[in-house]
Design an enzyme around this catalytic site. Structure first.
Site, PDB file in Angstrom:
ATOM      1  N   LYS A  48       0.836  -1.193   0.000  1.00 15.17           N
ATOM      2  CA  LYS A  48       0.000   0.000   0.000  1.00 15.17           C
ATOM      3  C   LYS A  48       0.877   1.251   0.000  1.00 15.17           C
ATOM      4  O   LYS A  48       2.085   1.176   0.207  1.00 15.17           O
ATOM      5  CB  LYS A  48      -0.936  -0.002   1.212  1.00 15.17           C
ATOM      6  CG  LYS A  48      -0.220  -0.013   2.542  1.00 15.17           C
ATOM      7  CD  LYS A  48      -1.198  -0.030   3.707  1.00 15.17           C
ATOM      8  CE  LYS A  48      -0.451  -0.003   5.039  1.00 15.17           C
ATOM      9  NZ  LYS A  48      -1.372   0.120   6.180  1.00 15.17           N
ATOM     10  N   TYR A 278      16.687  30.631   6.902  1.00 16.24           N
ATOM     11  CA  TYR A 278      15.555  31.456   7.312  1.00 16.24           C
ATOM     12  C   TYR A 278      15.514  31.611   8.828  1.00 16.24           C
ATOM     13  O   TYR A 278      15.667  30.641   9.577  1.00 16.24           O
ATOM     14  CB  TYR A 278      14.241  30.822   6.851  1.00 16.24           C
ATOM     15  CG  TYR A 278      13.951  31.003   5.384  1.00 16.24           C
ATOM     16  CD1 TYR A 278      13.691  32.260   4.850  1.00 16.24           C
ATOM     17  CD2 TYR A 278      13.921  29.901   4.531  1.00 16.24           C
ATOM     18  CE1 TYR A 278      13.414  32.419   3.501  1.00 16.24           C
ATOM     19  CE2 TYR A 278      13.636  30.051   3.180  1.00 16.24           C
ATOM     20  CZ  TYR A 278      13.395  31.312   2.666  1.00 16.24           C
ATOM     21  OH  TYR A 278      13.129  31.466   1.340  1.00 16.24           O
TER      22      TYR A 278
END
Length: 383
Positions: A48, A278
């Site tokens: 899956k 940042y």
């Protein structure tokens, strides 16, 4: 798996990161897990979420070659795509089970793609049974009885009703009764034995139907949990469900199957006191050399790894400093010998020196999320 830069960089093409997936290691892991069960127990495979992010088509074909014939996916969309691939490579005898069951309007496709729904409630049973009756045929299904997860499966009231009204299954071929462990990876958790006891009680009312309980963690609880089918997932992809220490203790067991490299796109010097990234969350305590690597959170390299993770540059670990950006990360390579950096073209984000378990720990999450979160912007190479 090699971390040699010439080999790695050769297949990058236009991308700035590449994921190498060792199908031989995946096949080895499935065979190893299969060897832990009695010969009467089938070992299925979870493919899956696109084979836990590594490519269900490639993974499934490799597992089929290793001997696997039973595969689980989450939903109809995954199942149809996987069946189409298997048919295209002339694999027609694989069984595909759909964990989310058969929903309204999906009946025809379930049958057309030769799928086995895992029925999770009475409505799904009724829907699949009526579809079979209208076709005057008997269709396969699995029954999922909830024994403690409180997620999918027949709740206690519906289970009791079904036990008293087993004729509701007439017209269906129930191949397995299954349940799912909530703490299979914790060997001494009493919940495992509580669930097993309840599972045994419930399945006793459905005499003769095969049973399945063990996920990856359940396999390592011992053969009493294996029944007639185990359903490994994360362990197939090289992650020991009980933790990295267990994997180290068994070096002939599960093998890592993923290496992830990012291109070094710039190396620069910066003075003491300069901030990186940042928000300036990292301030240099010394004159430093900073390498910028072309991978970021858009590639699945999680922002929570900022100022925590490490990369492997030609056998030398170096820390990630500053915040992870959308397309890049910054690495302090000051302590890596200059002659090594002159050769370095890439940084290994996942390697033998820095594993998926290490990365998940630094991201405060689990290896499942790390693997399935790797985006498709990077090149995938299958070995």
């Amino acid at each position: 798996m090699s971390t040699g830069d010439e080999d790695v960089l050769a297949a990058f093409g236009a991308a700035d990161n590449r994921i190498d997936i060792d199908l031989g290691a995946i096949a080895h892991n499935w065979l190893y897990l299969d060897s832990l069960s009695p010969k009467s127990t089938i070992t299925a495979a979870m493919v899956k979420a696109n084979g836990y992010g590594l490519g269900a088509n490639h993974v499934g074909a490799a597992l089929y070659k290793a001997g696997c014939r039973q595969f689980f996916v989450a939903n109809l969309d995954e199942a149809a795509a996987f069946r189409n691939h298997l048919d295209n490579i002339n694999i027609t005898d694989a069984q595909i089970m759909v964990l989310h069951g058969c929903h309204r309007g999906q009946e025809h496709d379930m049958r057309a793609y030769r799928l086995t729904p895992v029925l999770n409630d009475l409505e799904q049973v009724s829907r699949w049974r009526l579809f079979a009756q209208n076709a005057n045929e008997t269709y396969p299904a699995m029954l999922h009885l909830d024994t403690g997860m409180t997620r999918l499966g027949f709740d206690p009231d519906q289970t009791d009703w079904l036990i008293e009204n087993k004729q509701a299954l007439n017209g269906l071929e129930i191949t397995y009764i299954m349940s799912h462990l909530i703490s299979g990876e914790i060997s001494d958790d009493p919940a495992n034995f509580t669930q097993k006891t309840l599972f045994d009680e419930h399945r006793s009312f459905f005499g003769g139907i095969k049973a399945s309980l063990a996920n990856s963690g359940g396999i390592f609880l011992g053969t009493d949990f294996h029944y007639q089918m185990t359903r490994p997932g994360i362990a197939i992809y090289g992650v020991h469900p009980c933790g990295k220490d267990h994997a180290i203790a068994d070096p002939n067991g599960l093998k890592s199957c993923v290496t992830w490299h990012g291109r070094i796109i710039q190396v620069r010097t910066a003075p003491k006191g300069a901030t990186v990234g940042y928000g300036g969350t990292h301030r240099l305590s010394r004159p430093s050399r900073i390498a910028t690597v072309g991978v970021g959170y858009a590639d699945g390299y999680q922002r929570s790894l900022s100022n925590k993770a490490f990369v492997n540059i030609l056998g030398h670990l170096a820390p990630v400093i500053g915040r992870v950006s959308m397309d890049s990360i910054t690495i302090d390579v000051t302590d890596i010998p200059p002659n090594i950096m002159l050769k370095a073209e890439t940084a290994a984000l996942l390697s033998d020196l820095y594993s998926i378990e290490d990365m998940a720990n630094h991201a405060s999450t689990i290896p499942y999320e790390m693997l399935t979160g790797i985006s498709h912007r990077g090149i995938r190479r299958y070995i």
